[in-house]
Design a protein around this motif. Structure first.
Motif, PDB file in Angstrom:
ATOM      1  N   THR A  87      43.963  19.221  48.642  1.00  0.00           N
ATOM      2  CA  THR A  87      42.892  19.572  47.728  1.00  0.00           C
ATOM      3  C   THR A  87      42.300  20.922  48.128  1.00  0.00           C
ATOM      4  OG1 THR A  87      41.233  18.430  49.068  1.00  0.00           O
ATOM      5  CG2 THR A  87      42.373  17.137  47.385  1.00  0.00           C
ATOM      6  N   ALA A  88      41.463  21.445  47.238  1.00  0.00           N
ATOM      7  CA  ALA A  88      40.842  22.738  47.533  1.00  0.00           C
ATOM      8  C   ALA A  88      39.968  22.649  48.782  1.00  0.00           C
ATOM      9  CB  ALA A  88      40.022  23.203  46.328  1.00  0.00           C
ATOM     10  N   ALA A  89      39.240  21.531  48.914  1.00  0.00           N
ATOM     11  CA  ALA A  89      38.384  21.361  50.090  1.00  0.00           C
ATOM     12  C   ALA A  89      39.210  21.281  51.362  1.00  0.00           C
ATOM     13  CB  ALA A  89      37.524  20.105  49.936  1.00  0.00           C
ATOM     14  N   GLN A  90      40.333  20.583  51.315  1.00  0.00           N
ATOM     15  CA  GLN A  90      41.182  20.476  52.496  1.00  0.00           C
ATOM     16  C   GLN A  90      41.789  21.822  52.870  1.00  0.00           C
ATOM     17  OE1 GLN A  90      43.739  17.243  51.118  1.00  0.00           O
ATOM     18  NE2 GLN A  90      42.855  15.885  52.640  1.00  0.00           N
ATOM     19  N   LYS A  91      42.147  22.623  51.873  1.00  0.00           N
ATOM     20  CA  LYS A  91      42.678  23.950  52.172  1.00  0.00           C
ATOM     21  C   LYS A  91      41.642  24.821  52.866  1.00  0.00           C
ATOM     22  CE  LYS A  91      45.982  23.965  48.324  1.00  0.00           C
ATOM     23  NZ  LYS A  91      46.348  24.587  47.025  1.00  0.00           N
ATOM     24  N   VAL A  92      40.387  24.732  52.384  1.00  0.00           N
ATOM     25  CA  VAL A  92      39.320  25.478  53.046  1.00  0.00           C
ATOM     26  C   VAL A  92      39.132  24.971  54.476  1.00  0.00           C
ATOM     27  CG1 VAL A  92      36.854  26.013  52.990  1.00  0.00           C
ATOM     28  CG2 VAL A  92      38.171  26.000  50.879  1.00  0.00           C
ATOM     29  N   GLY A  93      39.186  23.647  54.646  1.00  0.00           N
ATOM     30  CA  GLY A  93      39.058  23.080  55.984  1.00  0.00           C
ATOM     31  C   GLY A  93      40.157  23.537  56.920  1.00  0.00           C
ATOM     32  N   ILE A  94      41.383  23.605  56.409  1.00  0.00           N
ATOM     33  CA  ILE A  94      42.503  24.079  57.236  1.00  0.00           C
ATOM     34  C   ILE A  94      42.285  25.532  57.648  1.00  0.00           C
ATOM     35  CG2 ILE A  94      44.970  24.593  57.211  1.00  0.00           C
ATOM     36  CD1 ILE A  94      45.333  22.157  55.406  1.00  0.00           C
ATOM     37  N   CYS A  95      41.812  26.348  56.713  1.00  0.00           N
ATOM     38  CA  CYS A  95      41.555  27.763  57.042  1.00  0.00           C
ATOM     39  C   CYS A  95      40.463  27.886  58.099  1.00  0.00           C
ATOM     40  CB  CYS A  95      41.160  28.526  55.777  1.00  0.00           C
ATOM     41  SG  CYS A  95      42.480  28.671  54.548  1.00  0.00           S
ATOM     42  N   LEU A  96      39.405  27.074  57.954  1.00  0.00           N
ATOM     43  CA  LEU A  96      38.338  27.119  58.947  1.00  0.00           C
ATOM     44  C   LEU A  96      38.826  26.659  60.318  1.00  0.00           C
ATOM     45  CD1 LEU A  96      35.261  25.780  56.924  1.00  0.00           C
ATOM     46  CD2 LEU A  96      35.707  28.120  57.655  1.00  0.00           C
ATOM     47  N   LEU A  97      39.649  25.627  60.330  1.00  0.00           N
ATOM     48  CA  LEU A  97      40.185  25.143  61.611  1.00  0.00           C
ATOM     49  C   LEU A  97      41.090  26.177  62.256  1.00  0.00           C
ATOM     50  CD1 LEU A  97      40.986  21.419  60.726  1.00  0.00           C
ATOM     51  CD2 LEU A  97      39.160  22.253  62.196  1.00  0.00           C
ATOM     52  N   ALA A  98      41.933  26.814  61.439  1.00  0.00           N
ATOM     53  CA  ALA A  98      42.828  27.835  61.994  1.00  0.00           C
ATOM     54  C   ALA A  98      42.022  29.020  62.536  1.00  0.00           C
ATOM     55  CB  ALA A  98      43.810  28.299  60.924  1.00  0.00           C
ATOM     56  N   ALA A  99      41.046  29.476  61.750  1.00  0.00           N
ATOM     57  CA  ALA A  99      40.227  30.597  62.202  1.00  0.00           C
ATOM     58  C   ALA A  99      39.411  30.211  63.431  1.00  0.00           C
ATOM     59  CB  ALA A  99      39.305  31.057  61.073  1.00  0.00           C
ATOM     60  N   GLY A 100      38.861  29.002  63.421  1.00  0.00           N
ATOM     61  CA  GLY A 100      38.081  28.558  64.571  1.00  0.00           C
ATOM     62  C   GLY A 100      38.904  28.448  65.831  1.00  0.00           C
ATOM     63  N   GLY A 101      40.131  27.936  65.689  1.00  0.00           N
ATOM     64  CA  GLY A 101      40.994  27.850  66.867  1.00  0.00           C
ATOM     65  C   GLY A 101      41.340  29.215  67.432  1.00  0.00           C
ATOM     66  N   ALA A 102      41.655  30.162  66.548  1.00  0.00           N
ATOM     67  CA  ALA A 102      42.004  31.505  67.013  1.00  0.00           C
ATOM     68  C   ALA A 102      40.812  32.194  67.671  1.00  0.00           C
ATOM     69  CB  ALA A 102      42.516  32.338  65.836  1.00  0.00           C
ATOM     70  N   ILE A 103      39.632  32.073  67.042  1.00  0.00           N
ATOM     71  CA  ILE A 103      38.442  32.714  67.609  1.00  0.00           C
ATOM     72  C   ILE A 103      38.041  32.062  68.934  1.00  0.00           C
ATOM     73  CG2 ILE A 103      35.986  33.149  67.211  1.00  0.00           C
ATOM     74  CD1 ILE A 103      36.614  33.423  64.254  1.00  0.00           C
ATOM     75  N   THR A 104      38.212  30.760  69.036  1.00  0.00           N
ATOM     76  CA  THR A 104      37.910  30.076  70.300  1.00  0.00           C
ATOM     77  C   THR A 104      38.813  30.572  71.415  1.00  0.00           C
ATOM     78  OG1 THR A 104      37.183  28.117  69.081  1.00  0.00           O
ATOM     79  CG2 THR A 104      37.709  27.838  71.411  1.00  0.00           C
ATOM     80  N   LEU A 105      40.085  30.738  71.135  1.00  0.00           N
ATOM     81  CA  LEU A 105      41.002  31.253  72.150  1.00  0.00           C
ATOM     82  C   LEU A 105      40.636  32.678  72.557  1.00  0.00           C
ATOM     83  CD1 LEU A 105      44.424  29.889  70.807  1.00  0.00           C
ATOM     84  CD2 LEU A 105      43.070  29.022  72.709  1.00  0.00           C
ATOM     85  N   LEU A 106      40.261  33.503  71.586  1.00  0.00           N
ATOM     86  CA  LEU A 106      39.830  34.865  71.915  1.00  0.00           C
ATOM     87  C   LEU A 106      38.564  34.846  72.771  1.00  0.00           C
ATOM     88  CD1 LEU A 106      40.405  36.712  68.505  1.00  0.00           C
ATOM     89  CD2 LEU A 106      41.742  36.945  70.611  1.00  0.00           C
ATOM     90  N   GLY A 112      32.023  36.203  75.876  1.00  0.00           N
ATOM     91  CA  GLY A 112      31.090  36.507  74.806  1.00  0.00           C
ATOM     92  C   GLY A 112      30.776  35.277  73.971  1.00  0.00           C
ATOM     93  N   VAL A 113      30.241  35.537  72.796  1.00  0.00           N
ATOM     94  CA  VAL A 113      29.826  34.440  71.909  1.00  0.00           C
ATOM     95  C   VAL A 113      30.943  34.005  70.973  1.00  0.00           C
ATOM     96  CG1 VAL A 113      27.421  35.142  71.978  1.00  0.00           C
ATOM     97  CG2 VAL A 113      28.922  36.102  70.226  1.00  0.00           C
ATOM     98  N   LEU A 114      32.118  34.579  71.126  1.00  0.00           N
ATOM     99  CA  LEU A 114      33.218  34.217  70.226  1.00  0.00           C
ATOM    100  C   LEU A 114      33.571  32.734  70.338  1.00  0.00           C
ATOM    101  CD1 LEU A 114      35.640  37.286  70.534  1.00  0.00           C
ATOM    102  CD2 LEU A 114      34.154  36.664  68.621  1.00  0.00           C
ATOM    103  N   SER A 115      33.470  32.210  71.539  1.00  0.00           N
ATOM    104  CA  SER A 115      33.804  30.793  71.712  1.00  0.00           C
ATOM    105  C   SER A 115      32.865  29.909  70.898  1.00  0.00           C
ATOM    106  CB  SER A 115      33.735  30.408  73.189  1.00  0.00           C
ATOM    107  OG  SER A 115      34.687  31.128  73.937  1.00  0.00           O
ATOM    108  N   LEU A 116      31.568  30.238  70.891  1.00  0.00           N
ATOM    109  CA  LEU A 116      30.609  29.454  70.123  1.00  0.00           C
ATOM    110  C   LEU A 116      30.899  29.541  68.632  1.00  0.00           C
ATOM    111  CD1 LEU A 116      27.309  30.330  72.020  1.00  0.00           C
ATOM    112  CD2 LEU A 116      28.715  28.271  72.218  1.00  0.00           C
ATOM    113  N   VAL A 117      31.230  30.750  68.168  1.00  0.00           N
ATOM    114  CA  VAL A 117      31.571  30.912  66.762  1.00  0.00           C
ATOM    115  C   VAL A 117      32.817  30.095  66.403  1.00  0.00           C
ATOM    116  CG1 VAL A 117      32.249  32.568  64.980  1.00  0.00           C
ATOM    117  CG2 VAL A 117      30.495  33.183  66.656  1.00  0.00           C
ATOM    118  N   GLY A 118      33.824  30.147  67.292  1.00  0.00           N
ATOM    119  CA  GLY A 118      35.047  29.386  67.047  1.00  0.00           C
ATOM    120  C   GLY A 118      34.805  27.899  67.011  1.00  0.00           C
ATOM    121  N   VAL A 119      33.992  27.392  67.924  1.00  0.00           N
ATOM    122  CA  VAL A 119      33.681  25.960  67.940  1.00  0.00           C
ATOM    123  C   VAL A 119      32.925  25.568  66.676  1.00  0.00           C
ATOM    124  CG1 VAL A 119      32.374  24.166  69.127  1.00  0.00           C
ATOM    125  CG2 VAL A 119      33.739  25.799  70.443  1.00  0.00           C
TER     126      VAL A 119
END
Length: 216
Positions: A87-106, A112-119
């Motif tokens: 669904t559209a909501a699930q696609k948005v959720g997948i994008c947020l999870l992917a972005a959050g995982g990448a930002i958390t790793l960075l 810095g505060v990137l980990s908090l943003v990623g989480v």
């Protein structure tokens, strides 16, 4: 129906008498009478002529009972694997999870505060991906909880933040209208309005679900 009964029915249907049928087949009337009463059976030649005369097939004329049906092939069961559609909501959720995982790793790599943003993105992506019904309502309540835990929790007067934000606005404006005050009031009012909207949407979804259960 026997052969004699069929001959009698077809003959009367054509409006022929036994004498008329006998003349057309070049036999005696007694022969036709014996055929119809079952005392004798016409030979193959006469059966063919009877079938042509009455406009039926030889098989239909001589066969008793219903015509046997050929065996029907067994239906083949084909198993089709359903293709899962997001669904559209699930696609948005997948994008947020992917972005959050990448930002958390960075953030873990560079600090810095990137980990908090990623989480935060990971937490926001989960309700959109996992909530089967009303994912946006689940996301809204998740945002409220995160806001109360992280952003300006001191103005969380019922409804969360709205009353406290208005009171802060009235008490601080315009003499002590600093950046921190603007930020606190903005967060409080936005969170309070979102809370009211979520309460209304949650109540409406609950009422609708209850009505569906009561339907026969």
């Amino acid at each position: 129906m026997t052969l004699g009964e069929k001959i009698c029915t077809l003959r009367t249907g054509k409006g022929l008498s036994q004498e008329d049928l006998a003349q057309r087949l070049e036999v005696s009337r007694q022969s036709v009478s014996k055929w119809e009463t079952g005392q004798s059976v016409p030979d193959l030649e006469k059966i063919i002529r009877l079938a042509d005369l009455f406009g039926v097939s030889v098989d239909e004329l001589v066969r008793e009972g219903e015509r046997p049906q050929p065996p029907q092939p067994e239906p083949q069961v084909v198993y089709v694997k359903e293709k899962r559609e997001w669904t559209a909501a699930q696609k948005v959720g997948i994008c947020l999870l992917a972005a959050g995982g990448a930002i958390t790793l960075l953030g873990l790599a560079y600090g810095g505060v990137l980990s908090l943003v990623g989480v935060a993105l990971l937490v926001l992506g989960l309700p959109l991906l996992l909530a089967k019904k009303h994912p946006w309502i689940a996301l809204g309540w998740t945002c409220i909880v995160l806001s109360l835990l992280v952003l300006n929790p001191h103005t969380s007067v019922t409804p969360w933040g709205l009353i406290g934000g208005v009171r802060m606005f009235l008490s601080c404006y315009p003499e002590h209208w600093y950046y921190a005050t603007q930020l606190g009031v903005s967060i409080s009012v936005a969170r309070g309005l979102l809370t009211l909207v979520l309460i209304a949407l949650t109540w409406r979804a609950w009422r609708k679900k209850r009505q569906e259960k009561e339907l026969p």
